[in-house]
Design an enzyme around this catalytic site. Structure first.
Site, short mmCIF file in Angstrom:
data_model
loop_
_atom_site.label_atom_id
_atom_site.label_comp_id
_atom_site.label_asym_id
_atom_site.label_seq_id
_atom_site.Cartn_x
_atom_site.Cartn_y
_atom_site.Cartn_z
N CYS A 139 -3.49 -14.93 7.42
CA CYS A 139 -4.74 -14.19 7.26
C CYS A 139 -5.22 -14.56 5.87
O CYS A 139 -4.69 -14.06 4.88
CB CYS A 139 -4.53 -12.68 7.38
N CYS A 198 -6.71 -11.41 3.88
CA CYS A 198 -5.86 -10.32 3.38
C CYS A 198 -4.44 -10.44 3.95
O CYS A 198 -3.66 -11.24 3.45
CB CYS A 198 -6.48 -8.96 3.67
N SER A 199 -4.12 -9.68 4.99
CA SER A 199 -2.72 -9.61 5.39
C SER A 199 -2.55 -9.22 6.85
O SER A 199 -1.52 -8.65 7.22
CB SER A 199 -2.02 -8.56 4.52
N CYS A 200 -3.52 -9.50 7.72
CA CYS A 200 -3.48 -8.96 9.08
C CYS A 200 -2.36 -9.57 9.92
O CYS A 200 -2.17 -10.78 9.94
CB CYS A 200 -4.82 -9.20 9.77
#
Ligand code: FE
Length: 196
Positions: free
Chosen positions: A101, A104-106
């Site tokens: 991602c 961000c951090s999905c």
């Protein structure tokens, strides 16, 4: 920030935030404990491992998974937030899938669990797109030059999971034994299932 005080460690910042939210009565009773329990116990890569194992055992399930990841995961009871649009990426002998991602951090919480720290790092997110083969090598995974690496960047609501190739010699294995080969790293695509 006007001064150069380093930010507090994440745990301290989270605690400070929780204190303020509680003081303002913005956090319902038991919410934090319940959410933590769900995040740590229910959203787990073990779920994704069961999905992969079932797909390896059952061609029908495999095709349902590739056709509609969300409903195939829900068949096994794996659904919920960050799992509304799950797409399974199929590895082949000439194609290796990898997830990032970049924003961000999905991750797909119901089948991958919350993201590991390195997945959230700026370095992984920036470099894996430009030099995926090198990053994988640094992480201990060497993909042969003749195998294409395809990086899928999580966008909007879509959440990915990698469906790796079944290791040779595991054809007669039970679903539980197969699932034990699948880690969160495998589901992200930075590792391959290991049989020893
Ligand atoms: Fe994200």
């Amino acid at each position: 920030m006007s001064d150069h005080t380093p930010p507090a460690p994440i745990a301290d910042r989270a605690r400070a935030l929780e204190t303020v939210l509680k003081k303002k009565q913005l956090v319902p009773e038991r919410h934090t404990a319940d959410f933590t329990h769900t995040a740590e116990e229910e959203w787990s890569a073990k779920n994704g491992a069961m999905v992969v194992a079932k797909a390896w055992k059952s061609p029908e399930y495999r095709s349902r998974l590739l056709d509609n990841g969300t409903s195939a995961c829900a068949e096994l009871g794996f659904e919920g937030p960050q799992g509304e649009y799950i797409v399974a990426l199929e590895d082949t002998p000439s194609l290796h899938n990898l997830i990032v991602c970049t924003l961000c951090s999905c991750t797909a919480w119901p089948v991958l669990g919350l993201p590991p720290d390195w997945y959230k790092s700026f370095e992984y997110r920036a470099r894996v797109v430009r030099e995926s083969r090198t990053v994988l090598h640094e992480m201990g995974l060497d993909i042969p030059e003749d195998v294409e690496i395809r990086v899928s960047d999580t966008t909007a609501e879509t959440r990915y999971m990698v469906l790796p190739c079944q290791p040779e010699g595991t054809e007669g294995w039970s679903e539980a034994a197969l699932a034990a080969l699948i880690t969160q790293d495998v589901l992200i695509g930075v590792a391959l299932p290991k049989t020893e």
